[in-house]
Motif scaffolding. Structure first.
Motif, PDB file in Angstrom:
ATOM      1  N   LEU A 123       0.856  -1.182   0.000  1.00 59.24           N
ATOM      2  CA  LEU A 123       0.000   0.000   0.000  1.00 59.24           C
ATOM      3  C   LEU A 123       0.891   1.231   0.000  1.00 59.24           C
ATOM      4  N   GLY A 124       0.807   2.042  -1.045  1.00 60.59           N
ATOM      5  CA  GLY A 124       1.643   3.232  -1.156  1.00 60.59           C
ATOM      6  C   GLY A 124       1.039   4.413  -0.420  1.00 60.59           C
ATOM      7  N   ILE A 125       1.895   5.293   0.078  1.00 67.13           N
ATOM      8  CA  ILE A 125       1.427   6.548   0.674  1.00 67.13           C
ATOM      9  C   ILE A 125       2.234   7.693   0.074  1.00 67.13           C
ATOM     10  N   TRP A 126       1.499   8.664  -0.451  1.00 71.49           N
ATOM     11  CA  TRP A 126       2.082   9.805  -1.191  1.00 71.49           C
ATOM     12  C   TRP A 126       1.519  11.067  -0.558  1.00 71.49           C
ATOM     13  N   ALA A 127       2.130  11.479   0.554  1.00 74.88           N
ATOM     14  CA  ALA A 127       1.550  12.563   1.341  1.00 74.88           C
ATOM     15  C   ALA A 127       2.610  13.210   2.228  1.00 74.88           C
ATOM     16  N   PRO A 128       2.354  14.450   2.670  1.00 77.26           N
ATOM     17  CA  PRO A 128       3.275  15.130   3.580  1.00 77.26           C
ATOM     18  C   PRO A 128       3.000  14.726   5.030  1.00 77.26           C
ATOM     19  N   ASN A 129       3.699  15.358   5.966  1.00 76.67           N
ATOM     20  CA  ASN A 129       3.537  15.038   7.386  1.00 76.67           C
ATOM     21  C   ASN A 129       2.158  15.468   7.893  1.00 76.67           C
ATOM     22  N   MET A 130       1.425  14.526   8.430  1.00 76.81           N
ATOM     23  CA  MET A 130       0.097  14.790   8.968  1.00 76.81           C
ATOM     24  C   MET A 130      -0.293  13.629   9.877  1.00 76.81           C
ATOM     25  N   ALA A 131      -1.329  13.855  10.682  1.00 78.76           N
ATOM     26  CA  ALA A 131      -1.723  12.836  11.651  1.00 78.76           C
ATOM     27  C   ALA A 131      -2.088  11.521  10.971  1.00 78.76           C
ATOM     28  N   GLU A 132      -2.756  11.609   9.835  1.00 75.49           N
ATOM     29  CA  GLU A 132      -3.188  10.388   9.146  1.00 75.49           C
ATOM     30  C   GLU A 132      -2.010   9.514   8.727  1.00 75.49           C
ATOM     31  N   TRP A 133      -0.879  10.156   8.422  1.00 75.52           N
ATOM     32  CA  TRP A 133       0.321   9.390   8.045  1.00 75.52           C
ATOM     33  C   TRP A 133       0.724   8.480   9.206  1.00 75.52           C
TER      34      TRP A 133
END
Length: 551
Positions: free
Chosen positions: A61-71
């Protein structure tokens, strides 16, 4: 300290049981504060939601996102569900994204709609025109045949996608029970995370890390800082990188400390403001981040007395910068860490008790249960104090590059040693110094020159804020020393003044022939200076000058 046989999910369970009501995660820009109990619940529910979509242990499962709670929640949710989280650099564009997704065979991708100047949804639709007309979970894209699910971190889903909240809402009692069952069945040697190396030469490599690699590395690095459940760590380094998700979030969870995100991407002023208002005691960063923090608006007026420790890593830290951090930021217990993505990532680190000279001049000693050797170009171990290439072996070494047995075999030898590409020395007390990169070392007329040595000297010049030394092509000597210099605000200097400062202090052949004053350096998103870009620019500039007869 013994190695622990825990999975990432079990590590969170352990801390949630010990520190249920303590702050686990604070994200002021999202208006969010989670206790350890709440973080664990968020991770459980998301894990159950992913399983309800049909994801199974071993899926990527890829994650393409900046720093945030959901990460953070997803980091632990995927681990609890047995999924392999694939970290994707938010700066990636279409060609890089396509390569990362196809190389790892992802079944799903989680992304924010936009970040800074990037429109991720538009890029996904360009890469996969089939997306807009697909039902969620039924994507069949020609370029990414393995991909089925696009999950967005936002309130509304784009056509063909589902939102993060919809995934959580889809959790069932059956999948909640499955999460608990998997918690007992998953093995700590299972792969859990894929991180792409920087790829400064050729394609990025998909370093595959296990629970065992990163849980123990997080535990040991925290011990070096004497991190505990009363500490609050500001994490401005990106989560897609091992600095953020292992030395940051996982390290905090291993020791019950509080994680704090000041902004989605690094912003020096926001970081310093949140350190002050949240009374953070620990701060991580690469050297360029600390330089920006020291120069940020209002820095001199901030109350940073809560700070004591943290990690500087990712690039060599000049001694003069280290001294400023310890004095002006009150980080008298700051540590230096060294390693690489493929080693989980830290191999050596200083401690809060090391003498200042050791923390300024070295990268510390080898961490527990890790071996290091330094070898010459024939592979023979060098005498202490003699430079050579640093190799690492131990629990921290990744098992493989994903779907790339050839690169794995070339990186890790039969005895499980992995080469770093860094030139190092070790003294009689076991402290290591990184003196340069093999690819960065320049040879001028037969003299081996390590840029780090020249950089460290130039940092003692009062007008110099930042300096990077590279080799520039030269017809006579093969290479000449070139220094790119950024001056402190309000200071001036000339090329002649810089050379005069060097004369009599360093060997004549180390004095820069070429000096360029710049306002900024080409950098990766993690703040690493891209010397290969600088070398290419200098080669082009010198070739142009040669053609024009002005060199």
């Amino acid at each position: 300290m013994c190695l622990v046989g825990l999975t990432v999910g079990q590590l969170l369970e352990q801390s949630a049981a010990r520190y249920a009501d303590n702050d686990a995660l604070i994200v002021p820009y999202q208006g969010l504060r989670w206790s350890y109990g709440e973080l664990n619940r968020q991770a459980d529910e998301m894990a159950a939601g992913l399983l309800a979509l049909g994801f199974a242990p071993g899926d990527r499962l890829g994650i393409w996102a900046p720093n945030m709670a959901e990460w953070v929640a997803l980091q632990f949710a995927t681990a609890k569900a047995g999924l392999i989280l694939v970290n994707i650099n938010p700066a990636y564009r279409l060609a890089e994204l396509e390569y990362a997704l196809t190389q790892t065979g992802v079944r799903g991708l989680i992304t924010v709609p936009t970040f800074k100047t990037s429109d991720y949804i538009a890029m996904l639709n360009e890469l996969m025109p089939e997306l807009a007309g697909s039902k969620p979970g039924q994507l069949k894209a020609q370029k990414i045949p393995s991909l089925r699910w696009i999950i967005t971190l936002g309130e509304t889903a784009t056509p063909g996608a589902i939102t993060h909240e919809e995934v959580r809402a889809g959790a069932t009692n059956a999948t909640r029970v499955q999460v608990q069952t998997l918690g007992l069945a998953l093995q700590f040697d299972d792969p859990i995370n894929i991180q792409f190396t920087s790829g400064t030469t050729g394609r990025p490599k998909a370093a595959t890390l296990t629970h065992h690699n990163i849980v123990n590395n997080a535990l040991f690095t925290g011990l070096q800082m004497k991190l505990n459940h009363e500490d609050r760590m500001c994490i401005p380094v990106p989560m897609y990188h091992c600095f953020g998700m292992v030395l940051g979030t996982l390290c905090c969870v291993a020791h019950g400390a509080t994680m704090v995100f000041a902004s989605p991407g690094f912003d020096a002023e926001s970081t310093m403001r949140v350190v002050e208002t949240e009374r953070c005691s620990a701060l991580h960063g690469v050297p360029t981040m600390f330089i920006a923090a020291l120069d940020s608006p209002g820095f001199a007026e901030r109350d940073l007395t809560s700070l004591r420790t943290g990690i500087i890593a990712g690039a060599p830290c000049p001694a003069e910068l280290m001294k400023r951090i310890m004095s002006e930021m009150h980080m008298d217990q700051i540590t230096i860490a060294y390693g690489m993505t493929e080693t989980g990532p830290v191999s050596t680190q200083t401690t809060v008790d090391d003498p200042v000279a050791r923390r300024v001049e070295t990268v510390g000693r080898v961490l527990p249960h890790t071996e290091i050797k330094i070898v010459d170009d024939k592979g023979h171990i060098t005498p202490r104090g003699t430079p050579g290439e640093l190799l690492t072996r131990g629990y921290c070494v990744m098992p493989k590059y994903w779907n790339d047995p050839e690169k794995t075999a070339s990186a890790i030898d039969e005895a499980r040693w992995i080469a770093s590409g860094d030139i190092a020395t070790v003294d009689d007390e076991g402290y290591f110094q990184i003196v340069g990169r093999i690819k960065d070392m320049l040879i001028r007329g037969g003299e081996n020159i390590f840029p780090r040595e020249i950089e460290d000297f130039l940092y003692t010049h009062p007008a110099i804020e930042q300096v990077e030394v590279i080799g520039a092509p030269d017809q006579k000597y093969g290479e000449e020393v070139c220094a790119w210099i950024r001056l402190r605000e309000g200071h001036t200097a000339t090329e002649e003044e810089i050379r005069a400062f060097c004369k009599g202090q360093i060997a004549h052949f180390k004095i820069p022939r070429y000096i360029r004053f710049v306002d900024e350096f080409p950098m990766t998103i993690t703040g690493k200076v891209q010397k290969f870009v600088m070398r290419a620019q200098m080669a082009q500039e010198l070739e142009q000058a040669k053609m024009e007869g002005t060199q």
